[in-house]
Design an enzyme around this catalytic site. Structure first.
Site, PDB file in Angstrom:
ATOM      1  CB  VAL A   1      -0.923   0.016   1.253  1.00  0.00           C
ATOM      2  CG1 VAL A   1      -1.744   1.305   1.293  1.00  0.00           C
ATOM      3  CG2 VAL A   1      -1.835  -1.207   1.272  1.00  0.00           C
TER       4      VAL A   1
ATOM      5  CB  ALA B   1       4.949   2.379   1.030  1.00  0.00           C
ATOM      6  CE  LYS B   2       5.120  -1.492   8.135  1.00  0.00           C
ATOM      7  NZ  LYS B   2       5.940  -0.515   8.881  1.00  0.00           N
ATOM      8  N   GLY B   3       4.033  -3.021   3.308  1.00  0.00           N
ATOM      9  CA  GLY B   3       3.666  -4.245   2.620  1.00  0.00           C
ATOM     10  C   GLY B   3       3.570  -5.371   3.620  1.00  0.00           C
TER      11      GLY B   3
END
Ligand code: GLU
Length: 416
Positions: free
Chosen positions: A60, A105-107
């Site tokens: 995201v 962001a992050k995943g």
């Protein structure tokens, strides 16, 4: 609703609160409440038993007005799209508080690393990276470690990307091992940054580190290094837990010996010479500094009135709910929020990225002194804001961060 999904409600609620406080332009507010883009990918891998298992992965981007999307990748069974979105939003504010040129962001991949073999973990990482190969890139989106991911996993991401473009590209991911373009000091950076914010606070309060007693929730990369650094500087680490439980000894624990014990036994539980303690009990231990360095939603309305520590430094992302924030503020606690207190990790990620792009590497002293400069300045800005506006350190951090992001958004304008 699980704690993980709840994280997104909390992240949006925190934004809404600051928006009201600073009279945020409603069009900016509306844009910031949602992520810029979200990817959901299937990650099929062949297990060691030859069967194919399919995992779900996410990435995201919350906002990229101030620079490329930046943030870690989490491997945990409870990872969801909503949680990843909350964590991406927190990355936007974190990068803005310390004023480094990144968006948030992050995943994540919903998986249990404890039951995956090294081979399975490598195949999962390579396939996840391949699915997002057009998303990741040194100018677009730079992943890093988070819960249950580590330098080895970052190395596989770097390799998968490099094989795809045809040359070694260290700038695509941070938190890599030193041998493939990692930065000295990155592994301990989140903890070191957290400790710098604690020391800035202790200076303001005229207190000595030698007089402090510390409880650490979570004995992973962040919790362990925080315990070790503050112990070396003279504080007494009296309690530590991991996901299975923990240990307490009012006379003090040896953080290195405890880490060795965890390495050998898979947990800090039953470490000799200490009493057993649960994760809930750890939060309420009679100590001066509490470092939550595990997961979200740990300090809530249920236990906020029983926290004894008067300094809470958030090594984890989202450990405290907004309702608990209020209780802690009313009780006069000094609360160093995640987006400030754990920003040291992404700050040294930024240094690693710069070094990788330039192919020119710094000494550990340079890394640590530049980290100190950034953390001390961010602490001072947030502290002054909290005094001036008579708000919590979290609200003050949000005011600084949201204003920076807003300025960039307004200057860039709305496309098209
Ligand atoms: N996962 C870490 C965090 O939550 C580090 C992110 C990074 O270095 O990009 O801040």
């Amino acid at each position: 609703m699980s704690g993980q999904d709840n994280a997104l409600d909390i992240a949006v609620q925190q934004l809404d609160q600051v928006a009201e406080r600073i009279n945020l332009d409603p069009s900016i507010h509306r844009r910031l409440r949602r992520p810029a883009r979200s990817y959901i990918v299937s990650v099929p891998i062949r297990l060691d038993n030859r069967e194919v298992e399919v995992f779900e992965g996410y990435r995201v981007h919350h906002n990229t007005s101030r620079g490329p999307a930046k943030g870690g990748i989490r491997y945990h069974p409870d990872v969801t799209l909503a949680e990843t979105t909350a964590l991406a939003m927190w990355m936007t504010w974190k990068c803005a508080v310390v004023n480094i040129p990144y968006g948030g962001a992050k995943g994540g991949v919903a998986c249990n690393t404890k039951v995956l073999s090294r081979g399975e973990l490598q195949r999962l990482t390579r396939r996840y990276t391949s699915e997002l190969i057009n998303v990741f890139g040194p100018q677009t989106d730079i992943p890093a470690p988070d819960v249950y991911t580590n330098p080895q996993i970052m190395s596989w991401i770097m390799d998968t990307y490099s094989v795809s473009v045809g040359y070694a590209e260290p700038g695509v991911v941070t938190g890599k091992p030193i041998a493939v373009g990692g930065s000295l000091g990155r592994n301990e950076a989140t903890s070191r940054g957290c400790i710098f914010t604690i020391y800035s606070l202790l200076r303001r309060l005229n207190r000595k580190v030698e007089d402090q007693t510390v409880a650490v929730q979570g004995y992973g990369n962040v919790g362990y290094h925080a315990a070790q650094i503050i112990h070396d500087d003279g504080a007494k680490v009296i309690a530590a837990t991991d996901s299975k439980g923990g240990v307490f000894n009012p006379k003090g624990l040896d953080p290195r010996a405890l880490a060795r014990y965890k390495e050998e036994n898979g947990s800090v539980v039953d470490y000799p010479g200490a009493d057993s303690i649960t994760n809930e009990e750890l939060l309420e231990v009679d100590c001066s500094i509490l470092i939550p360095a595990a997961m979200e939603n740990q300090i809530t309305q249920r236990n906020a009135d029983r926290i004894k520590a008067d300094i809470i430094a958030e090594g984890a992302n989202g450990p405290t709910t907004p309702a608990a924030d209020e209780v802690l503020f009313e009780r006069g606690k000094y609360h160093l929020p995640d987006i400030l207190a754990n920003a040291g990790g992404v700050t040294v990620s930024y240094f690693e990225w710069v070094q990788g792009l330039e192919r020119y590497f710094w000494t550990e002293e340079e890394v640590n002194s530049k980290l100190k400069g950034i953390m001390d300045r961010a602490f001072d800005e947030v502290w002054e804001m909290a005094q001036k506006e008579k708000v919590t350190m979290r609200m003050a951090s949000y005011i600084v961060a949201v204003r920076r992001v807003t300025e960039a958004m307004l200057l860039r304008g709305l496309h098209p």
